[in-house]
Design a protein around this motif. Structure first.
Motif, PDB file in Angstrom:
ATOM      1  N   VAL A 186      73.548  20.862  37.938  1.00  0.00           N
ATOM      2  CA  VAL A 186      73.936  22.269  37.807  1.00  0.00           C
ATOM      3  C   VAL A 186      73.695  23.027  39.111  1.00  0.00           C
ATOM      4  O   VAL A 186      74.519  23.846  39.544  1.00  0.00           O
ATOM      5  CB  VAL A 186      73.156  22.924  36.652  1.00  0.00           C
ATOM      6  N   LEU A 187      72.570  22.747  39.763  1.00  0.00           N
ATOM      7  CA  LEU A 187      72.223  23.454  40.994  1.00  0.00           C
ATOM      8  C   LEU A 187      72.801  22.792  42.251  1.00  0.00           C
ATOM      9  O   LEU A 187      72.700  23.355  43.346  1.00  0.00           O
ATOM     10  CB  LEU A 187      70.701  23.553  41.132  1.00  0.00           C
ATOM     11  N   GLY A 188      73.391  21.598  42.077  1.00  0.00           N
ATOM     12  CA  GLY A 188      73.972  20.900  43.217  1.00  0.00           C
ATOM     13  C   GLY A 188      72.942  20.521  44.270  1.00  0.00           C
ATOM     14  O   GLY A 188      73.223  20.530  45.470  1.00  0.00           O
ATOM     15  N   LEU A 189      71.740  20.153  43.832  1.00  0.00           N
ATOM     16  CA  LEU A 189      70.646  19.914  44.769  1.00  0.00           C
ATOM     17  C   LEU A 189      70.939  18.761  45.726  1.00  0.00           C
ATOM     18  O   LEU A 189      70.617  18.827  46.915  1.00  0.00           O
ATOM     19  CB  LEU A 189      69.353  19.633  44.002  1.00  0.00           C
ATOM     20  N   ALA A 190      71.540  17.677  45.202  1.00  0.00           N
ATOM     21  CA  ALA A 190      71.790  16.505  46.037  1.00  0.00           C
ATOM     22  C   ALA A 190      72.815  16.789  47.135  1.00  0.00           C
ATOM     23  O   ALA A 190      72.882  16.051  48.128  1.00  0.00           O
ATOM     24  CB  ALA A 190      72.261  15.330  45.169  1.00  0.00           C
ATOM     25  N   ASP A 191      73.614  17.845  46.959  1.00  0.00           N
ATOM     26  CA  ASP A 191      74.627  18.187  47.952  1.00  0.00           C
ATOM     27  C   ASP A 191      74.182  19.320  48.875  1.00  0.00           C
ATOM     28  O   ASP A 191      74.759  19.532  49.938  1.00  0.00           O
ATOM     29  CB  ASP A 191      75.936  18.595  47.252  1.00  0.00           C
ATOM     30  N   ARG A 192      73.150  20.048  48.486  1.00  0.00           N
ATOM     31  CA  ARG A 192      72.683  21.191  49.275  1.00  0.00           C
ATOM     32  C   ARG A 192      71.637  20.802  50.313  1.00  0.00           C
ATOM     33  O   ARG A 192      71.432  21.516  51.290  1.00  0.00           O
ATOM     34  CB  ARG A 192      72.116  22.260  48.342  1.00  0.00           C
ATOM     35  N   PHE A 193      70.949  19.679  50.075  1.00  0.00           N
ATOM     36  CA  PHE A 193      69.857  19.288  50.957  1.00  0.00           C
ATOM     37  C   PHE A 193      70.118  17.916  51.569  1.00  0.00           C
ATOM     38  O   PHE A 193      70.889  17.118  51.024  1.00  0.00           O
ATOM     39  CB  PHE A 193      68.534  19.264  50.192  1.00  0.00           C
ATOM     40  N   ASP A 194      69.480  17.661  52.678  1.00  0.00           N
ATOM     41  CA  ASP A 194      69.515  16.326  53.275  1.00  0.00           C
ATOM     42  C   ASP A 194      68.986  15.350  52.225  1.00  0.00           C
ATOM     43  O   ASP A 194      67.853  15.497  51.748  1.00  0.00           O
ATOM     44  CB  ASP A 194      68.627  16.302  54.525  1.00  0.00           C
ATOM     45  N   PRO A 195      69.788  14.363  51.814  1.00  0.00           N
ATOM     46  CA  PRO A 195      69.361  13.476  50.728  1.00  0.00           C
ATOM     47  C   PRO A 195      68.067  12.724  51.025  1.00  0.00           C
ATOM     48  O   PRO A 195      67.317  12.393  50.110  1.00  0.00           O
ATOM     49  CB  PRO A 195      70.552  12.518  50.552  1.00  0.00           C
ATOM     50  N   ARG A 196      67.813  12.441  52.298  1.00  0.00           N
ATOM     51  CA  ARG A 196      66.574  11.738  52.650  1.00  0.00           C
ATOM     52  C   ARG A 196      65.350  12.589  52.345  1.00  0.00           C
ATOM     53  O   ARG A 196      64.359  12.095  51.793  1.00  0.00           O
ATOM     54  CB  ARG A 196      66.595  11.342  54.121  1.00  0.00           C
ATOM     55  N   ARG A 197      65.427  13.871  52.661  1.00  0.00           N
ATOM     56  CA  ARG A 197      64.293  14.757  52.390  1.00  0.00           C
ATOM     57  C   ARG A 197      64.184  15.077  50.897  1.00  0.00           C
ATOM     58  O   ARG A 197      63.083  15.256  50.364  1.00  0.00           O
ATOM     59  CB  ARG A 197      64.413  16.033  53.220  1.00  0.00           C
TER      60      ARG A 197
END
Length: 412
Positions: free
Chosen positions: A74-85
């Protein structure tokens, strides 16, 4: 937030080094998932846990994973942040929650709550690793997914090996699993993203019902649900089954040690099954591979109870076959939903599939203890066979559907 920087790749020289590192990180992080389930025999012996308490410890991880996956989507977290971090923070928090169990009463409600937190954080580990692997995909996504599912399986099995090597102290298993996950959070920062980032597909709750309205998607999901009906319940309780079976034999004093070793091997066999499934799915056809794997695992679920208390070598051999077959088809179900979905809705379709599948595992995990109490281990696992057999029927119908030509470029 700005997109993560990606180093331009003129060639694929660093591909397999990066993918291997990713797989190692997944093995280390996934040690958390079954770390508490692996010590249930010791906890039940020392603290007298009820069947409900034991089931909650196992199933609360799935509940947390569903909640975490939905929140991330819902928040699109995996697309908003560097996936490694994102992976790093998620793995560290999961490790901290798991380690905190050492400071609470194992029979208290705090343990399922902490395990729920572990599952919620794992939503930032496994799905995110799939995203990172896809940045290196070059017409070999099936192989990459198979490799990561194999790593997930090996990581899920590792607490049983840790328990066998660490002796009877359940605290060692929880501490070591948490330490391995913390190590993965450091190593993941060395991962290099490939150039194939692609455009993210967002989650759209209003389109969730399309999973059921489109017949080919409905059949693919029914196949997946049949697979999930069996998988996590088998993984959660196979250790107790083997422990109880070995204890009935002469010299059963070493039953707990051998049960841990064989449980590690049984779940770990899924890593081989996943790799074989990834390698042969495109050659045999996706529906053919899934039907064959589910038919074999269903037969194992029906048969294993008849060997309960029998020759340990025969029990172990059948369970090893079951462990290989039960997860060999896992990657193909996710891939099938992606192939059959509207490209703009892939994120929604995969999220709905994952969440519904893990919700189903909560029911089957809780189902086994009362069945064991009422019927004994001789018949408890037989009820898991209903899932894969219904899954076979769903995939057989999908094979005959016109949309099936979209699977593996027509290799149904």
């Amino acid at each position: 937030m700005a997109e993560p920087r990606v180093q331009p790749e003129a060639d694929l020289s660093g591909k397999w080094a990066s993918v291997t590192l990713l797989a190692v990180c997944e093995v280390l992080a996934m040690a958390l998932w079954f770390s508490a389930s692996a010590v249930l025999p010791a906890l039940r012996l020392e603290y007298g846990l009820s069947d409900l308490q034991a089931s909650l410890i196992s199933s609360s991880v799935s509940a947390g994973f569903v909640a975490g996956t939905l929140t991330s989507a819902v928040l699109g977290l995996a697309d908003r942040f560097d996936p490694r971090r994102f992976f790093m923070v998620s793995a560290l928090n999961a490790a901290a929650a798991n380690l905190s169990i050492l400071w609470v009463d194992p029979a208290s409600r705090a343990v399922p709550v902490l395990r729920f937190a572990v599952g919620a954080c794992m939503a930032g580990v496994y799905p995110v690793e799939m995203k990172m692997a896809s940045t290196w995909a070059r017409a070999d996504m099936g192989l990459l997914v198979g490799l990561l599912v194999g790593a997930l399986t090996l990581g899920s099995a590792s607490p049983h090996l840790i328990g066998a090597l660490g002796g009877i102290d359940w605290r060692f298993t929880l501490a070591a699993s948490s330490g391995l996950a913390a190590l993965s959070s450091v190593l993941i920062l060395l991962f290099r993203l490939g150039s194939n980032l692609g455009r993210p597909s967002s989650f759209r709750p209003s389109f969730a019902l399309k999973v059921w309205r489109k017949k080919s998607l409905r059949l693919a999901n029914l196949g997946y649900f049949g697979h999930m009906w069996e998988l996590y319940a088998m993984w959660a309780w196979i250790g107790l089954f083997l422990n109880a079976s070995f204890a009935l034999r002469p010299g059963g004093g070493r039953a707990a040690f051998y049960a841990k070793l064989i449980t590690f091997a049984v779940i770990g066999m899924g890593a081989i099954g996943s790799l074989l499934g990834g390698l042969f799915a495109d050659r045999l056809g996706w529906t053919t591979l899934t039907m064959g794997a589910m038919a074999l695992s269903g037969v194992c679920a029906l048969s294993v109870g008849f060997l309960f208390g029998g020759n340990p070598w025969l029990v172990a051999a059948l369970c090893l076959v079951w462990g290989l077959a039960v997860v060999a088809d896992s990657a193909q179900f996710s891939a099938s939903v992606k192939e059959l979905s509207d490209p703009a809705l892939i994120g929604t379709m995969v999220t709905v599939q994952t969440c519904a599948g893990f919700l189903l595992t909560m029911f089957t995990i809780h189902m086994i203890p009362p069945l064991t109490e009422a019927l004994g281990w001789e018949y408890a696992f037989a009820f898991l066979a209903a899932g894969p057999f219904l899954g076979v029927l769903a995939m057989a119908r999908l094979r005959g559907h016109p949309d099936a030509v979209k699977l593996a470029i027509g290799n149904r």
